[in-house]
Design a protein around this motif. Structure first.
Motif, PDB file in Angstrom:
ATOM      1  N   MET A  47       6.322  -1.740  12.210  1.00 40.04           N
ATOM      2  CA  MET A  47       6.177  -0.325  11.857  1.00 40.04           C
ATOM      3  C   MET A  47       7.208   0.158  10.833  1.00 40.04           C
ATOM      4  SD  MET A  47       3.504   0.191  13.548  1.00 40.04           S
ATOM      5  CE  MET A  47       3.205   1.941  13.591  1.00 40.04           C
ATOM      6  N   GLU A  48       8.247  -0.634  10.593  1.00 35.04           N
ATOM      7  CA  GLU A  48       9.226  -0.285   9.563  1.00 35.04           C
ATOM      8  C   GLU A  48       9.275  -1.421   8.550  1.00 35.04           C
ATOM      9  OE1 GLU A  48      13.026   1.982  10.203  1.00 35.04           O
ATOM     10  OE2 GLU A  48      13.863   0.010   9.693  1.00 35.04           O
ATOM     11  N   LYS A  50      10.641  -2.768   4.642  1.00 32.83           N
ATOM     12  CA  LYS A  50      11.574  -2.620   3.520  1.00 32.83           C
ATOM     13  C   LYS A  50      10.891  -3.180   2.279  1.00 32.83           C
ATOM     14  CE  LYS A  50      16.188  -4.139   2.091  1.00 32.83           C
ATOM     15  NZ  LYS A  50      17.352  -4.917   2.573  1.00 32.83           N
ATOM     16  N   SER A  76       6.403   8.152   6.658  1.00 29.28           N
ATOM     17  CA  SER A  76       7.496   8.621   5.819  1.00 29.28           C
ATOM     18  C   SER A  76       8.117   7.425   5.107  1.00 29.28           C
ATOM     19  CB  SER A  76       8.558   9.337   6.670  1.00 29.28           C
ATOM     20  OG  SER A  76       9.162   8.435   7.579  1.00 29.28           O
ATOM     21  N   TYR A  77       8.958   7.732   4.135  1.00 29.81           N
ATOM     22  CA  TYR A  77       9.742   6.696   3.470  1.00 29.81           C
ATOM     23  C   TYR A  77      11.021   7.321   2.944  1.00 29.81           C
ATOM     24  CZ  TYR A  77       7.671   8.440  -0.909  1.00 29.81           C
ATOM     25  OH  TYR A  77       7.257   9.228  -1.954  1.00 29.81           O
ATOM     26  N   GLN A  93       8.247   3.926   6.971  1.00 27.76           N
ATOM     27  CA  GLN A  93       7.914   4.042   8.391  1.00 27.76           C
ATOM     28  C   GLN A  93       6.419   4.289   8.487  1.00 27.76           C
ATOM     29  OE1 GLN A  93      10.307   3.689  10.921  1.00 27.76           O
ATOM     30  NE2 GLN A  93       8.473   3.473  12.152  1.00 27.76           N
ATOM     31  N   LYS A  95       2.896   5.188  10.387  1.00 25.43           N
ATOM     32  CA  LYS A  95       2.528   6.128  11.443  1.00 25.43           C
ATOM     33  C   LYS A  95       2.204   5.378  12.716  1.00 25.43           C
ATOM     34  CE  LYS A  95       0.312   9.473   8.424  1.00 25.43           C
ATOM     35  NZ  LYS A  95      -0.990  10.033   8.046  1.00 25.43           N
ATOM     36  N   ASP A  96       2.538   6.006  13.805  1.00 22.15           N
ATOM     37  CA  ASP A  96       2.105   5.525  15.103  1.00 22.15           C
ATOM     38  C   ASP A  96       0.592   5.716  15.122  1.00 22.15           C
ATOM     39  OD1 ASP A  96       1.305   5.562  17.861  1.00 22.15           O
ATOM     40  OD2 ASP A  96       3.405   5.846  18.393  1.00 22.15           O
ATOM     41  N   ASP A 106      10.613  11.372   3.615  1.00 16.63           N
ATOM     42  CA  ASP A 106      11.533  11.801   4.672  1.00 16.63           C
ATOM     43  C   ASP A 106      12.901  11.966   4.009  1.00 16.63           C
ATOM     44  OD1 ASP A 106      13.229  12.150   6.771  1.00 16.63           O
ATOM     45  OD2 ASP A 106      12.775  10.258   7.758  1.00 16.63           O
TER      46      ASP A 106
END
Length: 111
Positions: A47-48, A50, A76-77, A93, A95-96, A106
């Protein structure tokens, strides 16, 4: 004589591990590469992410951010922290699966 480089037409296998280094890719590939990578990360519950775009003059970074703004999976980023690449990398990031909303920046981690 053998050639030590890949043909532009050959597909390149990218490890789906949450880190995408764009240095090995042509800018014209970003339009499909980044969305495909985000979707594959989501499938693996990463979910994250780079994205390493390098510092340069900022053209690749801006292109990456435009793609992230438009992608429905992006929650977001932000710019990476100093120890993680600073303005040469972007942390995304996803989304869930239950989180409504749209892509966006973000700014909470920016100074």
């Amino acid at each position: 004589m053998t050639e030590d480089f890949f043909s532009e037409n050959e597909p390149v296998e990218v490890e789906i591990n949450g880190v995408l280094d764009l240095h090995a890719f042509s800018p014209k590939d970003l339009k499909t590469l980044i969305p495909d990578y985000l979707e594959e990360c989501r499938k693996k519950r990463i979910m994250e992410i780079k994205i390493i775009h390098g510092k340069g003059i900022g053209n690749i970074r801006r292109s990456v951010h435009v793609l992230l703004d438009r992608h429905p999976l992006v929650g977001s980023y932000r710019q990476a922290e100093l120890h993680a690449g600073s303005w040469g990398a972007t942390i995304v990031q996803l989304k869930d699966s239950h989180q409504p909303g749209h892509a966006g920046r973000d700014f909470s981690h920016r100074k």
